[in-house]
Design an enzyme around this catalytic site. Structure first.
Site, PDB file in Angstrom:
ATOM      1  N   ASP B  88       7.586  -8.690  -0.199  1.00  0.00           N
ATOM      2  CA  ASP B  88       7.981 -10.095  -0.035  1.00  0.00           C
ATOM      3  C   ASP B  88       7.965 -10.453   1.443  1.00  0.00           C
ATOM      4  O   ASP B  88       8.006  -9.571   2.313  1.00  0.00           O
ATOM      5  CB  ASP B  88       9.361 -10.375  -0.650  1.00  0.00           C
ATOM      6  N   GLU B 152      13.474  -7.862   0.090  1.00  0.00           N
ATOM      7  CA  GLU B 152      14.030  -7.408   1.370  1.00  0.00           C
ATOM      8  C   GLU B 152      14.462  -8.583   2.227  1.00  0.00           C
ATOM      9  O   GLU B 152      15.497  -8.536   2.904  1.00  0.00           O
ATOM     10  CB  GLU B 152      13.001  -6.559   2.118  1.00  0.00           C
TER      11      GLU B 152
END
Lengths: 456, 456
Positions: B88, B152
């Site tokens: 991500d 994250e």
């Protein structure tokens, strides 16, 4: 019953419908994307003036939005009232807090909900309708000139130029404005003073690009933190403004003036309840009425910087911004205060950031004398329709043009406002009571009558 | 030349092209409108794992975005390296500051420009390609497990649950992560410590609706002014954080540790020049390297309230907001600091406003020992490809998962990062040098080799 009252009674519904049509035009002067709508609104005002009986009505172009001028000269020898108003409105955002469309007026519980309903389309339009009433019933006792501008909400930048260039055309005996509020319909009042304004935009720059707050945090000045620090320092622990020289020209009120002012009906508990706040705030040593009416203030009107979307972003931004305005009182001068602010704000910029200050617009504070024939005519008009004497108050808002009229045209102004403080002007769900709208149209002819009589 | 280097040389262009394809997927985890893209990116990572030779690769659903797990078990008796990374990325805004589309990667002057180029798609993908290199050349000296998550950048909320539920599956001897940076390619370094994080959102409410700043200004607490005041008070005149108890658990560095840390090459003038600031900022008594590597910090990451559009609006807003994050150091605990902040922030709320504090996410600070076999294997790998010993540094960023691995899996972590501080991660124009990308793929097999040997 005065003949004009009958005419008003007969045409009530049409007067309301016409106002709703005007409110449907999104004449937001601050946002360039509404430029066409603002122009369309000017045309609508011109048409309304002609329909009301003006012998002349023109849309006057300016470097910004146009000014609409109209007149009806009954007799050169009669006194002349110059009506000022504005057809532009504040931006409508935040849109999601409106219960109905800001430009889709609805009437609910006797109130007209729409952007501009009170400020100032509703109040300005009362004058056009009052003029129609007087013309159609042959009761107009004086000459009337109307100057309706489209840039009041963005600082009236081009009105000064227009007034300067049209001194002869605008010649009059008094300026009449309905763009203020009363305490309540039970306690009618007239504003005898207005605060001035200095509106600034500041930009604080730290690093030249957005940074990762983990990699750089704690080692580089964060422009948001620094902006907050600078803004916080603008008030001291007594909520006095700390800009050097800010209060130098402020006229302190005499004890009797303060007493008079504080006689106005005011319920602190109601005030807090209405705003849903546990406590009021302000400069130490002054009452709420003194704070809003007679003391200068400083408010952040907007702030932005960094990541403001959903979720979390660990950014140390390059820039932070704020819009900061100051309300001024006699004898502060807008330009001087703007300069004091700019100098001070740049001076307090901490190491590691740079600061840019841009003035938006300003206006001068004014006080209108309550013992003048014009004020007295307004007071008698209120008495005639409300049944009681109005209370003179000091308004917190600014109508910069009032000071301009005095300096350029040598004219005093009467502020015959019919709004209420809870009309949500500049806020979502702005409203204007239908009752107040009609009350204004009923009262205005009395003003013309009494003012003309006083000059006879 | 090692056989894997020949394979890398032959397949260089394809390795780069594949990374560019991955960068084209806007896998922004913070914004729900990209949910489908995040899922698509997880599928692409799974496919890449299988193509690289993983015997198993699965997209594991979570309550948020999926975790991609892959493995290749050469021999149960050999040591196992657990690679962690994330697919991500941070939101791309402000979009207008990008020179090319954030999800339309371009290569310019040997640098890949795209959101996620460095953080962490580029660095994560090096591990998949290094695995392919070792598998295809029969040089894989150990078992490899890959756990690549998609949350994250929003606090890894579901990774802890996944790790807790899959302790057996994730059994390993070391965790290897490439999500950090080096001082420079000439001064290779390995981060031996990371800061933790506590990220809060605050909402300050004054009156229950937006008000006219003229009518109410000076009598009602303005939530923006009050928020600024509260934020300003969070640092004292030495830029120490004023939250009571904030520093209670902070481990002070020993004099020799400070000396060692300050030996890292650092040019203050270059640093200031790079950021275009006239002066650095920070806690009194500490150097820049100490401030970012070893001291806790507090930064406003975003602020908003009132009118932020074009022009001027004289509003006294109802609400003001800020996102505020704190970087933590050993032995501060994220949840404790979040609570200290929330208690303090509510306590300092002035009369007339109410405050709401919502924690976003947090992570614990970690220190990795430089005398461990794993750290030594990484140091030798760097030496093999860079020709010099790496400098141990303390990173300012946070990888919350490192503390989690230690507490749940009992595993130490090696931070073998190939980014650079000027990679603009979390900023517009994020980039990753093509040279660093290839250097990473070349270095990783050495790490596996030396680490396996150390365990033999």
């Amino acid at each position: 019953m005065e003949v004009w009252k009958e005419y008003l009674e007969t045409n009530k519904q049409r007067f309301l419908d016409e106002l709703l049509d005007l409110l449907r035009i999104p004449s937001v002067s601050a946002d360039s994307k509404y430029k066409g709508d603002v122009a369309r609104c000017a045309d609508a005002v011109q048409a309304a003036m002609l329909a009301a009986g003006c012998t002349k009505a023109e849309v006057c172009p300016t470097a910004g939005h146009p000014i609409v001028y109209g007149e009806i000269i009954v007799d050169e020898k009669l006194p002349t009232v110059l009506v000022y108003g504005h057809y532009d409105v504040q931006p409508a955002d935040p849109l999601d807090l409106w219960h109905s469309g800001p430009f889709d007026p609805v009437i609910k519980d006797g109130k007209i909900y729409a952007r501009g309903a009170c400020d100032d389309k509703g109040q300005m339009y009362m004058h056009i309708k009052a003029l129609e009433v007087m013309v159609k019933t042959n009761t107009l006792p004086c000459n009337v000139k109307l100057m309706i501008e489209g840039e009041e909400e963005v600082g009236s930048d081009n009105l000064g130029i227009f007034v300067e260039a049209n001194k002869e055309k605008l010649k009059a005996d008094i300026v009449l404005i309905s763009d203020t509020s009363m305490i309540s319909m039970e306690n009618p009042s007239i504003e005898s003073g207005l605060r001035g304004l200095a509106y600034m935009e500041v930009e604080v720059t730290g690093p030249d690009r957005d940074l990762h707050s983990g990699v750089y945090g704690g080692a580089v000045a964060n422009p948001i933190n620094q902006l907050c620090k600078m803004i916080a320092s603008l008030h001291d622990e007594n909520n006095h403004i700390t800009i050097p020289g800010f209060y130098d020209k402020v006229l302190d009120l005499k004890a009797e003036e303060r007493d008079e002012l504080n006689k106005a009906p005011f319920d602190l508990d109601e005030y807090k309840k209405d705003l849903k706040v546990d406590e009021v705030w302000g400069e130490k040593g002054y009452t709420v009425l003194e704070r809003t009416g007679t003391r200068p203030t400083l408010d952040v009107n907007g702030i932005w910087g960094g990541y403001t979307g959903e979720g979390a972003k660990t950014v140390l931004p390059s820039k932070a911004y704020a819009k900061i305005s100051m309300r001024l009182v006699p004898n502060q001068i807008s330009k001087e205060i703007s300069n004091l602010f700019a100098d001070h704000f740049k001076k307090i910029a901490p190491e590691g950031v740079t600061v840019k200050v841009t003035p938006h617009h300003g206006g001068e504070p004014v006080v209108t004398p309550t013992d003048s024939p014009a004020y007295q005519a307004a007071a008698r008009a209120i008495k005639a329709t409300f049944g009681k004497d109005p209370i003179p108050t000091r308004g917190g808002g600014s109508i910069p043009i009032v000071a301009l009229f005095e300096s350029v045209l040598g004219l005093k102004t009467v502020l015959l406002g019919f709004g209420l403080d809870n009309d949500n002007i500049h806020s979502p769900n702005e409203k204007y009571d239908v009752f107040n709208y009609y009350k204004g149209i009923e009262t205005i002819p009395y003003f013309h009558k009494f003012f003309a009589e006083s000059k006879a």
